[in-house]
Motif scaffolding. Structure first.
Motif, PDB file in Angstrom:
ATOM      1  N   GLY A  20       0.812  -1.201   0.000  1.00 27.75           N
ATOM      2  CA  GLY A  20       0.000   0.000   0.000  1.00 27.75           C
ATOM      3  C   GLY A  20       0.853   1.260   0.000  1.00 27.75           C
ATOM      4  N   TYR A  21       1.950   1.228  -0.728  1.00 22.22           N
ATOM      5  CA  TYR A  21       2.933   2.305  -0.730  1.00 22.22           C
ATOM      6  C   TYR A  21       3.149   2.782  -2.160  1.00 22.22           C
ATOM      7  N   ALA A  22       3.260   4.080  -2.339  1.00 27.72           N
ATOM      8  CA  ALA A  22       3.528   4.643  -3.664  1.00 27.72           C
ATOM      9  C   ALA A  22       4.562   5.752  -3.522  1.00 27.72           C
ATOM     10  N   PHE A  23       5.397   5.896  -4.544  1.00 28.33           N
ATOM     11  CA  PHE A  23       6.385   6.962  -4.532  1.00 28.33           C
ATOM     12  C   PHE A  23       6.548   7.539  -5.924  1.00 28.33           C
ATOM     13  N   LEU A  24       6.857   8.820  -5.947  1.00 28.14           N
ATOM     14  CA  LEU A  24       7.027   9.560  -7.198  1.00 28.14           C
ATOM     15  C   LEU A  24       8.509   9.690  -7.492  1.00 28.14           C
ATOM     16  N   THR A  25       8.901   9.322  -8.705  1.00 27.32           N
ATOM     17  CA  THR A  25      10.281   9.436  -9.138  1.00 27.32           C
ATOM     18  C   THR A  25      10.297   9.714 -10.632  1.00 27.32           C
ATOM     19  N   ARG A  26      11.478   9.784 -11.213  1.00 27.18           N
ATOM     20  CA  ARG A  26      11.597   9.984 -12.660  1.00 27.18           C
ATOM     21  C   ARG A  26      12.042   8.674 -13.289  1.00 27.18           C
ATOM     22  N   SER A  27      11.478   8.358 -14.446  1.00 28.10           N
ATOM     23  CA  SER A  27      11.777   7.105 -15.113  1.00 28.10           C
ATOM     24  C   SER A  27      11.446   7.213 -16.596  1.00 28.10           C
ATOM     25  N   THR A  28      11.905   6.226 -17.351  1.00 28.78           N
ATOM     26  CA  THR A  28      11.553   6.138 -18.761  1.00 28.78           C
ATOM     27  C   THR A  28      10.384   5.174 -18.974  1.00 28.78           C
ATOM     28  N   ALA A  29       9.868   4.576 -17.904  1.00 30.61           N
ATOM     29  CA  ALA A  29       8.765   3.621 -17.998  1.00 30.61           C
ATOM     30  C   ALA A  29       7.499   4.318 -18.487  1.00 30.61           C
ATOM     31  N   GLN A  30       6.713   3.606 -19.287  1.00 33.68           N
ATOM     32  CA  GLN A  30       5.476   4.129 -19.855  1.00 33.68           C
ATOM     33  C   GLN A  30       4.285   3.378 -19.275  1.00 33.68           C
ATOM     34  N   SER A  31       3.155   4.055 -19.128  1.00 28.37           N
ATOM     35  CA  SER A  31       1.942   3.419 -18.645  1.00 28.37           C
ATOM     36  C   SER A  31       0.727   4.184 -19.160  1.00 28.37           C
ATOM     37  N   GLN A  32      -0.354   3.471 -19.407  1.00 27.24           N
ATOM     38  CA  GLN A  32      -1.601   4.095 -19.825  1.00 27.24           C
ATOM     39  C   GLN A  32      -2.423   4.528 -18.615  1.00 27.24           C
ATOM     40  N   GLN A  33      -2.180   3.888 -17.451  1.00 22.88           N
ATOM     41  CA  GLN A  33      -2.897   4.243 -16.224  1.00 22.88           C
ATOM     42  C   GLN A  33      -2.305   5.508 -15.629  1.00 22.88           C
ATOM     43  N   THR A  34      -3.160   6.329 -15.010  1.00 24.88           N
ATOM     44  CA  THR A  34      -2.691   7.547 -14.369  1.00 24.88           C
ATOM     45  C   THR A  34      -3.236   7.625 -12.952  1.00 24.88           C
ATOM     46  N   ILE A  35      -2.610   8.480 -12.152  1.00 28.13           N
ATOM     47  CA  ILE A  35      -3.046   8.693 -10.780  1.00 28.13           C
ATOM     48  C   ILE A  35      -2.841  10.167 -10.451  1.00 28.13           C
ATOM     49  N   GLU A  36      -3.743  10.713  -9.648  1.00 33.47           N
ATOM     50  CA  GLU A  36      -3.562  12.088  -9.189  1.00 33.47           C
ATOM     51  C   GLU A  36      -2.736  12.059  -7.922  1.00 33.47           C
ATOM     52  N   TRP A  37      -1.623  12.764  -7.944  1.00 34.55           N
ATOM     53  CA  TRP A  37      -0.680  12.761  -6.820  1.00 34.55           C
ATOM     54  C   TRP A  37      -1.055  13.855  -5.827  1.00 34.55           C
ATOM     55  N   ASP A  38      -0.400  13.884  -4.679  1.00 35.73           N
ATOM     56  CA  ASP A  38      -0.703  14.837  -3.613  1.00 35.73           C
ATOM     57  C   ASP A  38      -0.532  16.293  -4.033  1.00 35.73           C
ATOM     58  N   ASP A  39       0.307  16.544  -5.025  1.00 37.74           N
ATOM     59  CA  ASP A  39       0.545  17.913  -5.465  1.00 37.74           C
ATOM     60  C   ASP A  39      -0.515  18.413  -6.456  1.00 37.74           C
ATOM     61  N   GLY A  40      -1.508  17.568  -6.768  1.00 40.08           N
ATOM     62  CA  GLY A  40      -2.585  17.954  -7.663  1.00 40.08           C
ATOM     63  C   GLY A  40      -2.348  17.626  -9.126  1.00 40.08           C
ATOM     64  N   HIS A  41      -1.148  17.184  -9.489  1.00 36.50           N
ATOM     65  CA  HIS A  41      -0.835  16.816 -10.869  1.00 36.50           C
ATOM     66  C   HIS A  41      -1.182  15.343 -11.108  1.00 36.50           C
ATOM     67  N   THR A  42      -1.399  14.992 -12.352  1.00 41.35           N
ATOM     68  CA  THR A  42      -1.689  13.616 -12.745  1.00 41.35           C
ATOM     69  C   THR A  42      -0.446  13.024 -13.386  1.00 41.35           C
ATOM     70  N   TYR A  43      -0.045  11.843 -12.905  1.00 39.25           N
ATOM     71  CA  TYR A  43       1.155  11.171 -13.383  1.00 39.25           C
ATOM     72  C   TYR A  43       0.823   9.752 -13.823  1.00 39.25           C
ATOM     73  N   PRO A  44       1.600   9.176 -14.739  1.00 33.67           N
ATOM     74  CA  PRO A  44       1.425   7.759 -15.059  1.00 33.67           C
ATOM     75  C   PRO A  44       1.799   6.919 -13.842  1.00 33.67           C
ATOM     76  N   VAL A  45       1.110   5.806 -13.647  1.00 34.88           N
ATOM     77  CA  VAL A  45       1.369   4.947 -12.491  1.00 34.88           C
ATOM     78  C   VAL A  45       1.768   3.560 -12.978  1.00 34.88           C
ATOM     79  N   ILE A  46       2.801   2.989 -12.356  1.00 35.17           N
ATOM     80  CA  ILE A  46       3.272   1.634 -12.648  1.00 35.17           C
ATOM     81  C   ILE A  46       3.072   0.803 -11.395  1.00 35.17           C
ATOM     82  N   ASP A  47       2.311  -0.289 -11.485  1.00 37.64           N
ATOM     83  CA  ASP A  47       2.125  -1.192 -10.356  1.00 37.64           C
ATOM     84  C   ASP A  47       3.276  -2.189 -10.320  1.00 37.64           C
ATOM     85  N   VAL A  48       3.905  -2.326  -9.146  1.00 40.02           N
ATOM     86  CA  VAL A  48       5.023  -3.254  -8.970  1.00 40.02           C
ATOM     87  C   VAL A  48       4.659  -4.283  -7.914  1.00 40.02           C
TER      88      VAL A  48
END
Length: 94
Positions: A20-48
């Protein structure tokens, strides 16, 4: 350097479903799924499957083949060694 040869390096959220943990980082990974982060922006999300929050090395828990989890701690190993081989109170070996 040619511009079209390098992959896009962008912010991505990695989500560990087991912990149940998520973290924001920079990567070259691509995803069609997105998530709204705490800062109000929407980012692609990768489930690991595993991250530092659920990995046995980082959590101090190790899986054994019986399926039970055991806690790895150095203090318990010392106590078990002393119980098994005894600690000489009077200075002589047992």
């Amino acid at each position: 350097m040619q511009q079209d040869k390098q992959p896009s390096y962008h912010p991505v959220v990695f989500r560990d479903r087991a912990a149940g943990y998520a973290f924001l980082t920079r990567s070259t990974a691509q995803s069609q799924q997105t998530i709204e982060w705490d800062d109000g922006h929407t980012y692609p999300v990768i489930d690991v499957e595993i991250s530092s929050e659920s990995h046995p090395f980082y959590t101090g828990r190790a899986r054994i083949y019986t399926g039970r989890a055991r806690t790895v701690d150095a203090e318990g190993r010392v106590a078990r060694f002393e119980r098994r081989y005894g600690r000489a109170e009077s200075g002589e070996a047992t």
